[in-house]
Every structure is written in C-alpha cells, then in structure tokens.
Design a protein around this motif. Structure first.
Motif, PDB file in Angstrom:
ATOM      1  N   ALA A   1       0.828  -1.206   0.000  1.00  0.00           N
ATOM      2  CA  ALA A   1       0.000   0.000   0.000  1.00  0.00           C
ATOM      3  C   ALA A   1       0.862   1.255   0.000  1.00  0.00           C
ATOM      4  O   ALA A   1       0.608   2.207  -0.757  1.00  0.00           O
ATOM      5  CB  ALA A   1      -0.930  -0.005   1.212  1.00  0.00           C
ATOM      6  N   GLY A   2       1.900   1.265   0.850  1.00  0.00           N
ATOM      7  CA  GLY A   2       2.770   2.433   0.918  1.00  0.00           C
ATOM      8  C   GLY A   2       3.516   2.693  -0.375  1.00  0.00           C
ATOM      9  O   GLY A   2       3.560   3.826  -0.873  1.00  0.00           O
ATOM     10  N   VAL A   3       4.097   1.657  -0.960  1.00  0.00           N
ATOM     11  CA  VAL A   3       4.917   1.834  -2.163  1.00  0.00           C
ATOM     12  C   VAL A   3       4.057   2.148  -3.386  1.00  0.00           C
ATOM     13  O   VAL A   3       4.370   3.056  -4.173  1.00  0.00           O
ATOM     14  CB  VAL A   3       5.774   0.584  -2.417  1.00  0.00           C
ATOM     15  CG1 VAL A   3       6.480   0.665  -3.769  1.00  0.00           C
ATOM     16  CG2 VAL A   3       6.813   0.423  -1.308  1.00  0.00           C
ATOM     17  N   TYR A   4       2.960   1.414  -3.567  1.00  0.00           N
ATOM     18  CA  TYR A   4       2.124   1.652  -4.738  1.00  0.00           C
ATOM     19  C   TYR A   4       1.475   3.030  -4.704  1.00  0.00           C
ATOM     20  O   TYR A   4       1.270   3.650  -5.752  1.00  0.00           O
ATOM     21  CB  TYR A   4       1.060   0.563  -4.852  1.00  0.00           C
ATOM     22  CG  TYR A   4       1.625  -0.791  -5.216  1.00  0.00           C
ATOM     23  CD1 TYR A   4       2.708  -0.910  -6.078  1.00  0.00           C
ATOM     24  CD2 TYR A   4       1.081  -1.964  -4.697  1.00  0.00           C
ATOM     25  CE1 TYR A   4       3.244  -2.144  -6.409  1.00  0.00           C
ATOM     26  CE2 TYR A   4       1.604  -3.208  -5.017  1.00  0.00           C
ATOM     27  CZ  TYR A   4       2.686  -3.291  -5.875  1.00  0.00           C
ATOM     28  OH  TYR A   4       3.216  -4.508  -6.200  1.00  0.00           O
ATOM     29  N   SER A   5       1.163   3.522  -3.519  1.00  0.00           N
ATOM     30  CA  SER A   5       0.606   4.871  -3.430  1.00  0.00           C
ATOM     31  C   SER A   5       1.629   5.908  -3.880  1.00  0.00           C
ATOM     32  O   SER A   5       1.282   6.883  -4.568  1.00  0.00           O
ATOM     33  CB  SER A   5       0.145   5.171  -1.999  1.00  0.00           C
ATOM     34  OG  SER A   5       1.245   5.310  -1.108  1.00  0.00           O
TER      35      SER A   5
ATOM     36  N   PHE B   1      -2.010   8.390   4.425  1.00  0.00           N
ATOM     37  CA  PHE B   1      -3.355   7.826   4.315  1.00  0.00           C
ATOM     38  C   PHE B   1      -3.313   6.380   3.838  1.00  0.00           C
ATOM     39  O   PHE B   1      -4.136   5.555   4.266  1.00  0.00           O
ATOM     40  CB  PHE B   1      -4.220   8.671   3.381  1.00  0.00           C
ATOM     41  CG  PHE B   1      -4.993   9.737   4.095  1.00  0.00           C
ATOM     42  CD1 PHE B   1      -6.214   9.466   4.683  1.00  0.00           C
ATOM     43  CD2 PHE B   1      -4.483  11.025   4.208  1.00  0.00           C
ATOM     44  CE1 PHE B   1      -6.920  10.446   5.360  1.00  0.00           C
ATOM     45  CE2 PHE B   1      -5.169  12.015   4.877  1.00  0.00           C
ATOM     46  CZ  PHE B   1      -6.396  11.728   5.457  1.00  0.00           C
ATOM     47  N   ALA B   2      -2.372   6.041   2.971  1.00  0.00           N
ATOM     48  CA  ALA B   2      -2.247   4.650   2.529  1.00  0.00           C
ATOM     49  C   ALA B   2      -1.884   3.744   3.692  1.00  0.00           C
ATOM     50  O   ALA B   2      -2.480   2.665   3.877  1.00  0.00           O
ATOM     51  CB  ALA B   2      -1.199   4.547   1.423  1.00  0.00           C
ATOM     52  N   LEU B   3      -0.919   4.162   4.503  1.00  0.00           N
ATOM     53  CA  LEU B   3      -0.505   3.346   5.644  1.00  0.00           C
ATOM     54  C   LEU B   3      -1.610   3.274   6.699  1.00  0.00           C
ATOM     55  O   LEU B   3      -1.844   2.218   7.294  1.00  0.00           O
ATOM     56  CB  LEU B   3       0.771   3.919   6.256  1.00  0.00           C
ATOM     57  CG  LEU B   3       2.033   3.839   5.382  1.00  0.00           C
ATOM     58  CD1 LEU B   3       3.202   4.547   6.056  1.00  0.00           C
ATOM     59  CD2 LEU B   3       2.392   2.396   5.078  1.00  0.00           C
ATOM     60  N   ALA B   4      -2.291   4.401   6.925  1.00  0.00           N
ATOM     61  CA  ALA B   4      -3.357   4.420   7.941  1.00  0.00           C
ATOM     62  C   ALA B   4      -4.492   3.485   7.562  1.00  0.00           C
ATOM     63  O   ALA B   4      -4.984   2.710   8.397  1.00  0.00           O
ATOM     64  CB  ALA B   4      -3.881   5.845   8.120  1.00  0.00           C
ATOM     65  N   THR B   5      -4.936   3.550   6.316  1.00  0.00           N
ATOM     66  CA  THR B   5      -6.073   2.727   5.907  1.00  0.00           C
ATOM     67  C   THR B   5      -5.683   1.260   5.752  1.00  0.00           C
ATOM     68  O   THR B   5      -6.474   0.368   6.093  1.00  0.00           O
ATOM     69  CB  THR B   5      -6.675   3.255   4.593  1.00  0.00           C
ATOM     70  OG1 THR B   5      -5.642   3.392   3.609  1.00  0.00           O
ATOM     71  CG2 THR B   5      -7.341   4.606   4.808  1.00  0.00           C
ATOM     72  N   ALA B   6      -4.479   0.992   5.261  1.00  0.00           N
ATOM     73  CA  ALA B   6      -4.044  -0.402   5.143  1.00  0.00           C
ATOM     74  C   ALA B   6      -3.882  -1.031   6.525  1.00  0.00           C
ATOM     75  O   ALA B   6      -4.322  -2.163   6.758  1.00  0.00           O
ATOM     76  CB  ALA B   6      -2.728  -0.482   4.372  1.00  0.00           C
TER      77      ALA B   6
ATOM     78  N   GLY C   1      -4.053   7.859  -1.539  1.00  0.00           N
ATOM     79  CA  GLY C   1      -3.568   6.982  -0.483  1.00  0.00           C
ATOM     80  C   GLY C   1      -4.658   6.116   0.102  1.00  0.00           C
ATOM     81  O   GLY C   1      -4.465   4.907   0.313  1.00  0.00           O
ATOM     82  N   ALA C   2      -5.814   6.696   0.349  1.00  0.00           N
ATOM     83  CA  ALA C   2      -6.913   5.932   0.929  1.00  0.00           C
ATOM     84  C   ALA C   2      -7.400   4.856  -0.036  1.00  0.00           C
ATOM     85  O   ALA C   2      -7.699   3.725   0.375  1.00  0.00           O
ATOM     86  CB  ALA C   2      -8.061   6.864   1.298  1.00  0.00           C
ATOM     87  N   ALA C   3      -7.474   5.193  -1.322  1.00  0.00           N
ATOM     88  CA  ALA C   3      -7.924   4.212  -2.316  1.00  0.00           C
ATOM     89  C   ALA C   3      -6.972   3.023  -2.381  1.00  0.00           C
ATOM     90  O   ALA C   3      -7.401   1.859  -2.405  1.00  0.00           O
ATOM     91  CB  ALA C   3      -8.048   4.876  -3.682  1.00  0.00           C
ATOM     92  N   VAL C   4      -5.677   3.313  -2.379  1.00  0.00           N
ATOM     93  CA  VAL C   4      -4.686   2.232  -2.428  1.00  0.00           C
ATOM     94  C   VAL C   4      -4.672   1.455  -1.112  1.00  0.00           C
ATOM     95  O   VAL C   4      -4.617   0.223  -1.097  1.00  0.00           O
ATOM     96  CB  VAL C   4      -3.281   2.792  -2.741  1.00  0.00           C
ATOM     97  CG1 VAL C   4      -2.230   1.690  -2.693  1.00  0.00           C
ATOM     98  CG2 VAL C   4      -3.270   3.458  -4.111  1.00  0.00           C
ATOM     99  N   GLY C   5      -4.727   2.174   0.007  1.00  0.00           N
ATOM    100  CA  GLY C   5      -4.689   1.530   1.314  1.00  0.00           C
ATOM    101  C   GLY C   5      -5.880   0.639   1.586  1.00  0.00           C
ATOM    102  O   GLY C   5      -5.758  -0.375   2.282  1.00  0.00           O
TER     103      GLY C   5
END
Length: 261
Positions: free
Chosen positions: A126-130, A174-179, A228-232
C-alpha cells in the motif's frame, strides 16, 4: 523459504483429516515481492536519478483557483520550514502505527510468521504503490508549488518546484493508515479503532502541515489523501490478509493454507 504454493499431494498428506477441507495454497508471495521490488525501484529512480529528466521545466498548472489561494493564505505559517519539519515528523511516525497493527495481528494468532509476513507485505504494498501513483500524477500534471508561485525565499529553486499535485506525504500517510486499519480490523484486534484513529489523525495533521509549510494547496493534499486511501483500502482486499479461519501449515517445499473459503 516461503513458497507461493506447496505440492498438492504433499499438502494433503501433511494436514489432511477425514473431515478437513482440501488445502488452499498461500497467497503468491514471490510475484507480489517481485512486483513490490519493481514498484519501489521505479519510485526511487524517479525521485532521484531520473527526476531532472522527468520533472517539467515549466509549470503546466500555474495559477491556483481562488479557493485554493484563500485556504493557503489562511493556513500558511510565517515560518513555513517549521511546518515542513513537522510534516516530516508526522509522516515518519505513521509507519510505526502501521507496524503496531502488523505486530498486533501477528501475536493474536498461532501462526505468527505467516500472519506477520502477509500483513507486513500488504502494508508495504500500500505504501509503495501509493507513492508510485503519486509520481505519475506529479510528473504528468506539473503543478507549480505555492512557494514557487509566490516567489518565496523560504525554499531554494529546483526540480521540485512544479511537482505540487498531488501530495506524496498525504498519500503515504493515508495509505498506511487505511491499510493498517484494514489489517487490524480484519484480524479482529481489540485496539483496531485506536489504529484507525491514530493513523488517520497523523494523516490529517500531515495534510495541514503540508499547506502550512507552503508546499501544497488544499486540492494537492486532498488529492493525495484520496489516492492513499484508495490504495490503502484496495490493496488488502486485492492481495493481502489471510482470511479468518484459515490455518497455515508446513509442507515440503513451502507452506499450505488449510481452511474453509
């Protein structure tokens, strides 16, 4: 070595019971790790050695809309570098919250290693792809940063001046938070609400500090947060997190997952 799947017959002999379901193989770690490595390499390359070539020399989106201008003027600090430092701090703490969720889910189950590998890989993806998505948008849109538009002396000029949309800090937090929140919730951790609250609070604070630092407009951080949220939220559902009720067992040449799907 974790294999993507064990030999079918070996998995059956290792974990078969009269009423046990047929084994279902572990998620394909090798392709996922390869994909993660390629994405990380592309991101790091685009942010270092290839940045001069990829970054636009002149802005394609220069003048901000009036609402962006108004929000920026109300929130920017007199000493924007302090806000820039704080945004880096909140963005650096965010992975620790995500790691807490991963470690917690690991020790909440008997198959510690399998859960740790699966959840950690999911959050890392999630972190890298975002960030890779952010780079594509930044180089494509070519939006001028507010400090460059205002000719501020707070920062020097360079290849980052026209890479305002979207905010990488907002996307990453946001990616890390949601994942992490998704992992914690799926593992039924008692403190899953705290993981969600801490992660989203850090992400929101990071958005504010990026505007206060004169680095981004409101639409930049909102766009980054949305990416970020979408990816996470999407990555754990597409690739990660072993379903509940599934047990990972050793098998010759790797591991197999046993359970009902």
């Amino acid at each position: 070595m974790l294999a993507a799947c064990a030999v079918w017959a070996c998995a059956i002999s290792a974990a078969r019971a009269d009423d046990a379901p047929d084994p279902v193989y572990e998620p394909h770690y090798v392709p996922r790790l390869v994909g993660l490595g390629v994405a990380l390499g592309l991101y790091l390359g685009s942010d270092t050695v290839a940045k001069d070539a990829l970054a636009p020399d002149a802005c394609r989106w220069c003048t901000p809309p009036s609402f962006d201008r108004s929000v920026h003027d109300h929130l920017v600090w007199d000493h924007p570098r302090r806000a820039d430092t704080l945004s880096n701090v909140t963005a650096s703490v965010s992975p620790l919250v995500a790691l807490t969720a991963v470690v917690g889910s690991t020790f909440a189950h008997a198959d510690h290693l399998a859960y740790f590998a699966d959840d950690l890989l999911t959050v890392a993806e999630a972190g890298v792809y975002s960030q890779l998505a952010v780079q594509i948008l930044k180089f494509s849109v070519g939006r001028q940063r507010p400090y460059a538009f205002d000719h501020s002396t707070a920062y020097g000029r360079g290849n980052d001046d026209n890479l305002s949309f979207v905010s990488g800090h907002a996307a990453r937090t946001f990616a890390l938070a949601t994942a992490a929140g998704t992992v914690a919730q799926r593992r039924h951790l008692a403190y899953a609400p705290a993981i969600w609250a801490a992660g989203l609070a850090l992400a929101t604070a990071t958005m504010y500090f990026r505007i206060a630092a004169d680095k981004h407009y409101l639409t930049d951080v909102l766009g980054g947060g949305a990416v970020g949220a979408a990816v996470g939220l999407g990555v754990p559902r597409l690739f990660g997190a072993l379903p509940e009720g599934v047990t990972v067992v050793p098998a010759p040449g790797g591991v197999a997952a046993i359970g009902a799907f």
